[in-house]
Structures are given as C-alpha cells and as structure tokens.
Design a protein around this motif. Structure first.
Motif, mmCIF file in Angstrom:
data_model
loop_
_atom_site.group_PDB
_atom_site.id
_atom_site.type_symbol
_atom_site.label_atom_id
_atom_site.label_comp_id
_atom_site.label_asym_id
_atom_site.label_seq_id
_atom_site.Cartn_x
_atom_site.Cartn_y
_atom_site.Cartn_z
ATOM 1 N N LEU A 170 0.835 -1.204 0.000
ATOM 2 C CA LEU A 170 0.000 0.000 0.000
ATOM 3 C C LEU A 170 0.870 1.254 0.000
ATOM 4 O O LEU A 170 0.507 2.273 -0.586
ATOM 5 N N LEU A 171 2.027 1.169 0.668
ATOM 6 C CA LEU A 171 2.936 2.300 0.716
ATOM 7 C C LEU A 171 3.797 2.398 -0.536
ATOM 8 O O LEU A 171 4.595 3.324 -0.670
ATOM 9 N N GLY A 172 3.675 1.437 -1.453
ATOM 10 C CA GLY A 172 4.475 1.473 -2.668
ATOM 11 C C GLY A 172 5.861 0.901 -2.500
ATOM 12 O O GLY A 172 6.746 1.182 -3.293
ATOM 13 N N ALA A 173 6.078 0.085 -1.457
ATOM 14 C CA ALA A 173 7.394 -0.513 -1.233
ATOM 15 C C ALA A 173 7.303 -2.000 -1.515
ATOM 16 O O ALA A 173 7.381 -2.830 -0.603
ATOM 17 N N SER A 185 3.509 16.908 6.286
ATOM 18 C CA SER A 185 3.331 17.758 5.122
ATOM 19 C C SER A 185 3.329 16.929 3.846
ATOM 20 O O SER A 185 2.704 17.304 2.863
ATOM 21 N N ALA A 186 4.026 15.779 3.852
ATOM 22 C CA ALA A 186 4.189 14.981 2.634
ATOM 23 C C ALA A 186 3.184 13.840 2.635
ATOM 24 O O ALA A 186 3.481 12.734 3.060
ATOM 25 N N THR A 187 1.952 14.099 2.170
ATOM 26 C CA THR A 187 0.958 13.029 2.156
ATOM 27 C C THR A 187 1.055 12.203 0.886
ATOM 28 O O THR A 187 0.588 11.073 0.857
ATOM 29 N N VAL A 188 1.628 12.744 -0.167
ATOM 30 C CA VAL A 188 1.688 12.009 -1.431
ATOM 31 C C VAL A 188 2.946 11.146 -1.446
ATOM 32 O O VAL A 188 4.041 11.631 -1.178
ATOM 33 N N GLY A 189 2.765 9.862 -1.724
ATOM 34 C CA GLY A 189 3.890 8.942 -1.713
ATOM 35 C C GLY A 189 4.774 9.129 -2.917
ATOM 36 O O GLY A 189 4.474 9.870 -3.851
ATOM 37 N N ALA A 190 5.911 8.411 -2.890
ATOM 38 C CA ALA A 190 6.870 8.514 -3.979
ATOM 39 C C ALA A 190 6.343 7.791 -5.201
ATOM 40 O O ALA A 190 5.608 6.837 -5.108
ATOM 41 N N LYS A 191 6.732 8.261 -6.364
ATOM 42 C CA LYS A 191 6.372 7.587 -7.614
ATOM 43 C C LYS A 191 7.428 6.533 -7.934
ATOM 44 O O LYS A 191 8.587 6.666 -7.570
ATOM 45 N N GLY A 192 6.981 5.481 -8.617
ATOM 46 C CA GLY A 192 7.925 4.436 -8.994
ATOM 47 C C GLY A 192 8.192 3.481 -7.846
ATOM 48 O O GLY A 192 7.870 3.762 -6.687
ATOM 49 N N GLY A 193 8.763 2.342 -8.160
ATOM 50 C CA GLY A 193 9.005 1.327 -7.147
ATOM 51 C C GLY A 193 10.154 1.702 -6.238
ATOM 52 O O GLY A 193 10.818 2.711 -6.416
#
Lengths: 374, 166, 103
Positions: free
Chosen positions: B50-53, B118-126
């Motif tokens: 879910l976190l993109g990891a 402040s950073a609610t948007v997760g990182a793009k890409g794997g």
C-alpha cells in the motif's frame, strides 16, 4: 481514439486481458494436471516397457477423468485426533500461493496478468510460502509419519531455496531486470539465456526438482519409508488439492525455466501473430514437464543425508562461485556477455565431469574408514 | 469511488494486524500464536505494498513467512508442553508489566495519532532502485558487517544446539 | 485519497505495544520470541512509511528494514537455540521456571 493491442479499445482490452489470463491459468492448472497425470503414466509406462492406461476411452485418455470423479465422490474423512482447523486449512495454504504465482508468467506479448517490476522475486516468495502449508499439514495430522514428512519437507525446501535463488540472481545480473516480461523480451531470436548461463539453468533445475518434491527428491512423501509423508491422513478432494498443487508447482517451475533461459514466447511467426506466443510458451513449458517425468522414471530416490549434502556441499558452493565469477566478468566486460558464457560453459563441464569422480573418491574413502573401524 | 479503495484496504489491513497481533499474545495454544504471527506478517507486507514498497514487501514474506515462522514452528514442535489452565498463562509480574506498558502506550499513541505530516503524497515508482543503490553503494560496509553477524549467529546456533557426539 | 502518514505510524505504535505486552506478560519463551518479532515488524512498518512518504528528501530509508531483517533472523535462530538447550536441561520453556543461573 488510441488503440490497444490487436486494434481493440483499451477500455475493453484491460478487462479482456484479465479474463484471458485467468482462463489460461485455470486451464494450465486444472486441465494441465489432468493432462500431466495421463502423460506421466504413459511416459513411465513407455520407459518401463509397459502399456499404461488403455481401457478407459481411446488410448486410455479418459482414465484421469475417471480418477478425478472417483476422488470427488470419495467420503470426506478426518481422523478424530487431528487438529481440525489446521487440518482443513493446510491444503489451501499450499494451493493458493501456487495459483497466485501465475499472475506474473508472461504467456505471450501483452498477455500477462500483471507486469510487476519485482516479478521474479514475487515468484520465489510465493514458492517459499508452500513450506508453511506442508509443515502445518504434517503437524495437524497428529501422525508420526506425517510429522516426519512435514519436517523433512521444511528442511528440504528451505535448504534448496538457497541454490535456487542464487541461480536466479545470476540470470538477473546478466539481464538487468526482475520483471518477467523484461526477461522474456531480452532474448529475441536465438539469443537465449541458456546459451549464456547453462550452469545456472542446470542448478536451478535440480533445485526446482527439490522445491516441487519430485523424484529423486520426493523424500517428504517417500512411500517406502513414510507411508505417504504429510499426505498420509488426507483423502478425497483434500488430497487431490495437494496433488493439484504439486502438478501446478511443476508447471510453475517449468515456466520459470522457459521464461528465464528459453526465451518465453519467442519463436517463429510471433512478430506477425502475437497470440501464437502462447503456443510456443506452452510447448516449451510442457517439454520441461516431460523432462521432470523422464527424471522420475529414471533416477532412484536419494537418502535424506545425501539430499542435504548435495545441497550444502555441492550446489551452494557451485552457485556461489558461479555468481561471483559472473558478477566479476560483467564488471570487467560491461558491453559483452561472451566471457560470462565461456566461464559458465567451462564451469558446467567441470561440474559434469568432476561430480561423479569426487563422489566415487568419497565413497572409496568412506568404505576404507568403515573397514579400518570394523 | 476509486478514491476509497486505498483507505478501505488500509482499514482491513489495520483490523487484521491488530486482531492477529493481539491473538499472538492472548491465544491459548502456541501453534495458534505461531500461525497468527505469520498472518500478521502477511498483512504488514500488504501495508508495504500500500505504501508502494513492493520490494520490501516481497522480502518481508520471503524472510518472515517463509523462514522465521517455519523456524518458530520447529521450535514449538521440539518443545512439547502439557496443556495447562488459562490462568497459568501469564507471568507473576503481569500487573507491574501492565502498570509500565499502559502509560507509555497511551503517550506514544497520542503522539502518533496527532502526527500531521506535510508529505501526504507517496513517492512515484518502485522502491527497487533506491533500495539497491542504498544497500550496495551507500551502505555497502554495514551490509558486509550484517553478513558477518548472520554468519556468527548461524555458527552460534549450531554450537548451542549440537549434542556432543558419543 | 492517500492514507495519511500518521495512520501508518499509529498502527505501528499499536502493534509495537502489543508486542511489548507479549514480552512482559507471557510465560512461554517461544511466545516471547514471537512477540519480539512483532515489535521488530512494527518498527519496519514505521520505517517504511517514513521512507516512502519522505522519499523526495531521502529515498534511502528502507535500507534499515533490510538490516532489521538480518537482525531478526539472527535473533530468532540464536533465541530458539537457547530455548532448545534450556529445554534439554529441564523440560520446560517457562521463563518463570528457568532460573538455574539465579544463585
């Protein structure tokens, strides 16, 4: 309006490819298991100079259907002292990871459930999850043969995971991606990975035999010493699910071999009709399924100590050496894989020539020691 | 509609993690504890996805479900215990333990719940590439030290468990 | 709609304290090991959450999770070995009863 593959609207194509993938998976697992059981009987019969199933249907083709219906109609037996919920859950714990690993298998260009960028890691991960189901099955049966079978299986699977993953890593080093589609696309025409990394293929295939509990590594269910191992207390449909899982695992290992070393869907006319890739993929996969059966009919079963010493004293040092040499050569010659290929073929030759010699020397030394001790 | 998929998944995973985690501590039978622990690990892997990891999630399943749970099941099977009443499950120090844990837990939970980022948007890409570069480039020396630690642990475990050959 | 970072941290905190409670109150040494694993997993969750959400600042945070995997594997191997050798001396895994080292 943008067009997807085969000139179909992407909005329709997205669900359509899901349906095609699921149908292929169901076909590969369920019909594949039926076909494999028939093939296994016929091929063993041919190798052992028998006729095999003959009477049900033409050439005995309907024999497996009859067996499947018999299994479905059997009484559902659970011994009283088994551990109810674990006993019921174990077949699903073994079966579902196998089914889930079909998601990343690339059947043809564009026909893949999901192109994960960690696809290969995903498959090894799911392969390692079956251990849990087998240990639970062995423990929940409350039977000493089941328990020994389950624990043996856990030891075997965890040990053989190491050479298996090390062989896969060698391929990933050369190809440079973990995505199954990326690996398939990296071998067009005759540039198959098996020509570059034959030793990794051989070690992976041996480890894959052990991972799927197939002969000559079928110790967890060795019928001559353990009744039926962790399957002893199971009957009817639950037993059939374990069996389906085993044949499904064989197909998964064969498709990993096909994808990583034999170019997945690549073959004649794929550029013109992408769907024909499914045919090539299935043919290649079933070729390795046949090799599995050939080995089962040819080689005798190993002893448990031979099994472990083969893994820890032969396969793991060999795959580690291979990995280090491949990594070094790729660093020294970043633009060509020819040195890697030469080193790999030399190592394979050394392995094939030296293994029987070393084994015979060790056997002679062992006999000598026993004679002096006596 | 599609916006709600992620929070819904998060809610399901949270309920599963907390329930299974509590089950590990409270379950009467030790094999139930072990299996619930494996279930918790799987759900945490779901959280990682879910976190993109996804790479970390795969390693989580590979190491925790495939290896550590099986090891613990081995430990459970080699140390059989006679069944006992539920009252004897907890140590004598349980009240002191509760007195110690509950206040700290409340404080930490309050801090965690009031956390605003402040950073609610997760990182793009794997996370495959960042993980690989950090392990093999920036943290290469600690990585080697970790492998020595693993070797030491393996040797230590073998020496501890090995019986003296007669 | 993305789930806020605080929610992940809260789940991580709850799981960590479930693990702490398990270590402090259970008698069985194997269950204590399992609870330690739960605590390590809670830490992993927090580390991955921070690492992914602040990856624009530094995307190397997940590396600590890899080291925690290593430590967890080493810990469970040595811990189980100790439990097993204690069980051989006296057939119990209750931490209340293993007190030979106490004078």
């Amino acid at each position: 309006m943008p067009l997807g593959p085969f000139g179909i609207d992407p909005v329709i194509w997205a669900p359509l490819r899901l349906v095609i993938a699921v149908l292929l998976v169901v076909g590969l697992v369920f019909n594949g298991a039926l076909a494999q059981i028939y093939l296994e009987r016929k091929i063993q019969a041919i190798i052992q100079d028998r006729l095999g199933p003959l009477h049900t249907g033409p050439w005995g083709l309907l024999q497996t259907f009859a067996d499947a219906i018999k299994l479905l109609g059997k009484e559902d037996i659970r011994a009283r002292l088994t551990d109810k919920w674990f006993f019921l859950a174990a077949p699903s714990i073994v079966f579902s990871p196998m089914l889930a690993s079909y998601v990343v298998i690339p059947f043809a260009p564009g026909i893949v459930g999901a192109d994960l960028n960690v696809g290969l890691l995903y498959m090894t991960t799911l392969g390692s999850m079956t251990v849990l189901g087998i240990v639970i099955a062995g423990w929940a049966s409350n039977n000493k043969y089941s328990l020994i079978g389950g624990l043996r299986s856990a030891g075997q699977l965890i040990s053989y995971e190491v050479p298996q993953i090390l062989s896969l890593v060698t391929v990933v080093l050369v190809v440079g991606t973990l995505s199954m589609v990326g690996i398939a696309e990296s071998q067009p025409g005759w540039q198959l990975n098996v020509l570059v990394l034959p030793l990794a293929f051989v070690t992976y295939f041996i480890a894959g035999l052990a991972e799927t509990n197939r002969a000559p590594f079928d110790l967890p269910e060795a019928e001559s010493e353990l009744v039926a191992g962790f399957l002893t207390e199971y009957s009817g449909m639950r037993w059939a699910i374990f069996f389906l899982a085993e044949y499904g695992e064989v197909t998964v290992v064969s498709s990993i071999v096909t994808t990583l070393w034999f170019g997945a869907w690549h073959g004649p006319f794929v550029e013109v009709f992408p769907l024909i890739g499914v045919l090539w993929f299935t043919l290649k996969t079933y070729l390795f399924v046949l090799v599995f059966m050939w080995i089962r009919a040819t080689l005798p079963r190993l002893r448990i100590d031979q099994l472990m010493s083969l893994c820890w004293k032969v396969l793991i040092p060999l795959t580690l050496t291979n990995l280090v040499i491949t990594a070094t050569l790729l660093l020294v010659f970043p633009s060509t894989v020819v040195p890697v290929a030469i080193a790999n073929w030399l190592l394979l030759a050394a392995f094939v020539v030296l293994l029987p010699y070393v084994q015979r020397r060790r056997l002679v030394a062992l006999r000598e020691r026993l004679r002096t001790a006596a | 509609m599609l916006d709600l998929i992620e929070p819904a998944l998060f809610a399901v995973l949270t309920i599963a993690i907390v329930a299974a985690g509590a089950g590990v501590v409270l379950a009467n039978r030790i094999t139930t504890s072990a299996l619930l622990m494996a279930f918790t690990f799987l759900n945490i892997a779901g959280m990682f996805v879910l976190l993109g990891a996804e790479t970390v999630a795969m390693f989580q399943v590979l190491i925790y479900v495939g290896a550590i749970t099986v090891l613990i099941l081995y430990g459970v099977m080699f140390t059989p215990q006679s069944p006992r009443p539920y009252g004897l499950f907890f140590q004598t120090q349980k009240y002191w333990a509760a007195l110690l844990v509950v206040p700290i837990a409340i404080i930490v939970a309050l801090i965690a719940f009031s956390f605003r980022d402040s950073a609610t948007v997760g990182a793009k890409g794997g996370d495959l590439l960042p993980l690989a570069t950090s392990v093999f480039r920036d943290f290469a020396f600690p990585f080697e030290v970790a492998s020595v630690l693993l070797l030491a642990a393996m040797v230590g475990a073998i020496v501890l468990v090995k019986r003296d050959e007669d | 709609m993305a789930v806020p970072l605080g929610a992940f941290i809260a789940v991580s905190a709850v799981l960590f304290f479930i693990g702490t409670a398990g270590v402090l109150v259970r008698r069985n040494a194997v269950v204590i090991l399992m609870s330690v694993e739960l605590m390590l997993n809670a830490t992993n969750l927090a580390l991955v959450a921070f690492s992914r959400r602040y990856s624009s600042i530094d995307e190397r945070g997940s590396v600590f999770v890899v080291f925690i995997f290593v430590v967890a594997a080493a810990e469970v191997a040595v811990g189980l070995a100790i439990v097993l050798s204690a069980y051989r001396n006296k057939p119990t895994v209750d931490v209340d009863e293993i007190r030979q080292l106490k004078g």
